[in-house]
Design a protein around this motif. Structure first.
Motif, PDB file in Angstrom:
ATOM      1  N   LEU A 449      31.818   9.290   5.245  1.00  0.00           N
ATOM      2  CA  LEU A 449      30.634   8.445   5.112  1.00  0.00           C
ATOM      3  C   LEU A 449      30.920   7.018   5.587  1.00  0.00           C
ATOM      4  O   LEU A 449      30.050   6.362   6.182  1.00  0.00           O
ATOM      5  N   GLY A 450      32.136   6.521   5.332  1.00  0.00           N
ATOM      6  CA  GLY A 450      32.485   5.206   5.841  1.00  0.00           C
ATOM      7  C   GLY A 450      32.464   5.172   7.360  1.00  0.00           C
ATOM      8  O   GLY A 450      31.943   4.215   7.973  1.00  0.00           O
ATOM      9  N   LEU A 451      33.011   6.219   8.002  1.00  0.00           N
ATOM     10  CA  LEU A 451      32.947   6.303   9.461  1.00  0.00           C
ATOM     11  C   LEU A 451      31.510   6.388   9.936  1.00  0.00           C
ATOM     12  O   LEU A 451      31.137   5.793  10.965  1.00  0.00           O
ATOM     13  N   GLY A 474      29.592  16.113  14.651  1.00  0.00           N
ATOM     14  CA  GLY A 474      30.912  16.086  15.279  1.00  0.00           C
ATOM     15  C   GLY A 474      31.968  15.434  14.407  1.00  0.00           C
ATOM     16  O   GLY A 474      33.087  15.942  14.279  1.00  0.00           O
ATOM     17  N   THR A 475      31.626  14.308  13.779  1.00  0.00           N
ATOM     18  CA  THR A 475      32.602  13.650  12.898  1.00  0.00           C
ATOM     19  C   THR A 475      32.856  14.467  11.634  1.00  0.00           C
ATOM     20  O   THR A 475      33.975  14.444  11.105  1.00  0.00           O
ATOM     21  N   ALA A 476      31.846  15.174  11.141  1.00  0.00           N
ATOM     22  CA  ALA A 476      32.066  16.048   9.985  1.00  0.00           C
ATOM     23  C   ALA A 476      33.050  17.164  10.332  1.00  0.00           C
ATOM     24  O   ALA A 476      33.932  17.514   9.532  1.00  0.00           O
ATOM     25  N   VAL A 477      32.905  17.741  11.523  1.00  0.00           N
ATOM     26  CA  VAL A 477      33.841  18.776  11.962  1.00  0.00           C
ATOM     27  C   VAL A 477      35.248  18.198  12.108  1.00  0.00           C
ATOM     28  O   VAL A 477      36.244  18.815  11.700  1.00  0.00           O
ATOM     29  N   LEU A 478      35.351  16.997  12.678  1.00  0.00           N
ATOM     30  CA  LEU A 478      36.666  16.360  12.818  1.00  0.00           C
ATOM     31  C   LEU A 478      37.288  16.059  11.460  1.00  0.00           C
ATOM     32  O   LEU A 478      38.505  16.185  11.288  1.00  0.00           O
ATOM     33  N   ALA A 479      36.455  15.647  10.497  1.00  0.00           N
ATOM     34  CA  ALA A 479      36.984  15.388   9.156  1.00  0.00           C
ATOM     35  C   ALA A 479      37.527  16.665   8.527  1.00  0.00           C
ATOM     36  O   ALA A 479      38.592  16.655   7.879  1.00  0.00           O
TER      37      ALA A 479
END
Length: 578
Positions: A449-451, A474-479
Motif C-alpha cells: 500500500l505504501g508503494l 502488477g505491484t501486487a504480483v511482485l509483492a
C-alpha cells in the motif's frame, strides 16, 4: 354483337386469352375487384449486440493443430498435477498450458474479411446466400475485425508479461513448501492468467475480463465441435480425427514397448512407474475429473486468444466536473484531520512506544492490535477518496490543476506517514510476541500500500492515471513473488529462534506447525527445543514422487537426515510454552 342472355366469349388481351370461369365454381370475380398483394418489405436487420460488437469470436472452426495442442496439454496437466502437496507437476502443467495457448494464438482460425463472414447472435458464421441473379441481397450483421495481433492489450508484450507472471506464480509450488503461500500464488495466477488471455487496461475493462473465461468455455464448445466435425479444414493437411488416431496409435506403441523395457530393467521400471498416473479406479476417476477441470478453461482460453475481445473502449462515461467548492472543502477538512493524526504519530515515532504506553496505559498487544487494523482500513479508504476526487475535480484551468495537485498530493503524503505508523505498530507487536504468518502477510500488504501511494502521488502530479490500474495488479504480483523469494516460513522461524536465543521465550507449538521451509532455521535451536520443534515436521515429510518434487522439502529432508529426531512428542508436552 351478342343476343340478350347469351354468355360473352372471353376476350383476348395483349398477353393472351383470359381464363374462362370454371363450371360450378360460381360467378367470376371481376379483375378490378380482386384483392391485390401488398409489396413485401424486407425486415430490417437487428442491430448487433454488445457481445457481437466487442467479442464476435473466431469466424471459423477450431484448427486441428489447436485442438491437438489443447488435448495434449490437458492430458499432461491431468497426469502430473499433485493435489495433496505442491511440486514440480504444477510447473510442468503451467508450461504445457502456456504452450497450448501460444499455439492457439499463432494458429488462428478463420481470418477472412468480415464481409465474407457475417456472424449470428451466437457468434458463429452465418450461412451465405446462394449466388445467382435470383438471389436478392439481404443486409447482414458484420463481424468486428480484431486489431492485428490483438490480445485485449496493446501488442503481445503485455500479454507475454502476464503469462510469465502466471508461470512464475505457479512455480512457487516447486520451490517453497508452504501450502498457504502456494494458495495465495494460485489465486493471483488466476488473475494474471485471465489478463493474459483477455486483456483489459481500464478498471472497467479488467472487471469485464474477469467474467469472460466462464462464458468463453461455453461459447467454445460449438467452436471446437465444428473443428472436430470438419475432418479436413481448408488450408490444413490433416483433420482432428486423424490426429486423435495418431495419438492413440502412439499411446499403444509406448505402452507395449514400455512394458517390455520395464520387464528388462528394474531402474527403468521404477522411472516409468513414477511417470505414469495411478490406474486404479479411484485414480482413473480423479484423473478424469482433473482432465475436465483443466480442459474446460484451456478451451475457453484458446477461444479468447484466437480472437480476443475488444476491451479498450470499455470506460465509464465522463462525469460532469463538480463545482470547485464541492470537492475542495471535503479535501481541505480531510487534510487537516490527517495532519492532526500524523502529528500524534510523529510523537510515537520519535518519542518511542514506551512513552505512548506509559501515557495511554496500554500493553504492547493493545497498542499494536488496537490501531493497526484501523489504520489499514484508513489506508484503503483514502485510496478510494483520492480516486473519486480525481474523477470529479475540475482540471480545466491552471488554478484548478494546481489545487488538485496540492490537496491530493498533501493527502497522499500524509497517508504515507500513516502507513509508516501502521508498520511501526506491527514491528512493536512482532518484537514483543514473535513473528507469525499473519503478521508477516499484513506487513507485506502495508508495504504494498505504501508503494501504491507513491504511484498515486506520481499520478496526481501528472494528472494522468491510465497506467495505474495495471500497476496496481502488477505491484501486487511482485509483492507476492517477493514474499515467496524471502521464504516466509524460514524468515518467521529465524526471527523466533533469534528471539529465543536472546530472551529464552519460544512458542514451540507454533513453530513446529510451520512448513518444511523452516527446518534449516529451527535446526539452530539447542536441545531439547530442536527435537520438539522438528519432530512434527519430520513426521509430515514422506518421500515425494517425481511430480511432487519440491525444493523446500528436499532441503528439509537433507537437514533432518543429519539430526537425530525422535518421533514421539510425549516429553515435549511438559516444556513451558511461552
Amino acid at each position: 354483337m351478342t343476343s340478350p342472355g347469351s354468355t360473352p366469349l372471353p376476350a383476348s388481351g395483349p398477353t393472351g386469352p383470359q381464363a374462362s370461369p370454371t363450371v360450378g365454381a360460381g360467378p367470376a370475380t371481376p379483375a378490378a375487384s380482386r384483392p391485390q398483394a401488398w409489396p413485401v418489405t424486407p425486415a430490417l436487420p437487428r442491430p448487433p449486440s454488445l457481445v457481437q460488437r466487442r467479442w464476435p469470436g473466431p469466424s471459423g472452426p477450431a484448427r486441428p493443430q489447436v485442438l491437438g495442442a489443447l488435448t495434449a496439454a490437458a492430458v499432461v496437466g491431468a497426469s502430473v498435477l499433485t493435489m495433496v502437496r505442491p511440486g514440480l507437476g504444477w510447473l510442468v502443467a503451467a508450461l504445457a498450458a502456456t504452450a497450448a495457448l501460444v499455439t492457439a494464438s499463432v494458429v488462428r482460425s478463420g481470418t477472412s474479411s468480415p464481409a465474407a463472414n457475417p456472424v449470428t447472435p451466437t457468434g458463429e458464421a452465418a450461412p451465405t446466400a446462394p449466388a445467382g441473379p435470383a438471389a436478392a441481397p439481404e443486409p447482414t450483421v458484420q463481424a468486428v475485425t480484431a486489431r492485428p495481433g490483438a490480445t485485449g492489450a496493446p501488442g503481445r508484450a503485455e500479454q507475454a508479461i502476464w503469462a510469465a507472471a502466471t508461470v512464475a506464480l505457479t512455480a512457487v509450488g516447486t520451490v517453497r513448501a508452504a501450502g498457504w503461500l502456494f494458495v495465495l500464488c494460485l489465486l493471483a495466477a488466476a488473475v494474471t492468467g485471465t489478463l493474459a488471455v483477455t486483456g483489459g487496461r481500464s478498471p472497467l475493462g479488467m472487471l469485464v475480463a474477469a467474467t469472460l473465461p466462464p462464458a468463453a468455455t461455453v461459447r467454445a464448445l460449438p467452436w471446437a465441435a465444428r473443428g472436430i466435425r470438419d475432418t479436413r479444414p481448408t488450408g490444413s493437411g490433416i483433420g482432428f480425427g486423424r490426429i486423435l488416431t495418431s495419438l492413440a496409435i502412439s499411446a499403444v506403441l509406448l505402452a507395449l514397448f514400455g512394458m517390455l523395457f520395464s520387464s528388462a530393467d528394474a531402474v527403468f521400471a521404477e522411472l516409468v512407474a513414477a511417470l505414469l498416473p495411478d490406474i486404479s479406479l479411484p485414480g482413473v476417476i480423479g484423473w478424469t475429473v482433473r482432465l475436465l477441470l483443466i480442459g474446460g478453461p484451456l478451451l475457453g482460453g484458446a477461444y479468447l486468444v484466437s480472437r480476443p475481445p475488444d476491451l479498450e473502449g470499455l470506460r465509464p462515461t465522463p462525469s460532469r466536473p463538480a463545482h470547485r467548492l464541492e470537492w475542495t472543502l471535503p479535501l481541505v477538512l480531510l487534510d487537516a484531520l490527517f495532519a492532526v493524526f500524523v502529528l500524534v504519530q510523529l510523537t510515537v515515532l520519535f518519542g518511542g512506544a514506551g512513552h505512548v504506553l506509559r501515557t495511554a496505559g496500554l500493553t504492547y498487544a493493545q497498542y499494536a492490535r488496537g490501531g493497526f487494523w484501523q489504520l489499514l482500513a484508513v489506508t484503503a479508504l483514502t485510496l478510494l477518496v483520492i480516486a473519486v476526487a480525481a474523477r470529479r475535480a475540475a482540471t480545466a484551468t491552471r488554478a484548478d490543476r494546481l489545487l488538485v495537485r496540492v490537496l491530493l498530493g498533501t493527502l497522499t503524503a500524509l497517508s504515507l506517514v500513516i502507513v509508516a505508523s501502521a508498520l511501526y505498530r506491527m514491528q512493536v507487536y512482532a518484537d514483543a510476541y514473535g513473528a507469525t504468518r499473519l503478521r508477516l502477510v499484513v506487513t507485506t500488504m502495508e508495504l504494498w500500500l505504501g508503494l501504491l501511494f507513491l504511484l498515486v502521488g506520481v499520478a496526481v502530479v501528472r494528472l494522468r492515471a491510465e497506467w495505474l490500474p495495471r500497476l496496481v495488479i502488477g505491484t501486487a504480483v511482485l509483492a507476492l513473488l517477493g514474499l515467496a523469494l524471502v521464504n516466509p516460513d524460514r524468515l518467521i522461524a529465524d526471527r523466533n529462534v533469534d528471539r529465543y536465543l536472546k530472551t529464552g521465550r519460544l512458542d514451540v507449538d507454533y513453530v513446529s506447525g510451520l512448513s518444511a521451509d523452516a527446518v534449516p532455521a529451527l535446526a539452530r535451536l539447542p536441545e531439547p527445543m530442536r527435537t520438539c520443534a522438528l519432530t512434527r515436521i519430520a513426521v509430515e515429510q514422506p518421500r515425494d514422487g517425481l511430480w511432487a518434487t519440491n525444493l523446500g522439502r528436499l532441503r528439509a529432508r537433507a537437514e533432518l537426515d543429519t539430526i537425530p529426531v525422535s518421533h514421539t512428542l510425549t516429553y515435549c508436552l511438559d516444556l513451558e510454552r511461552w
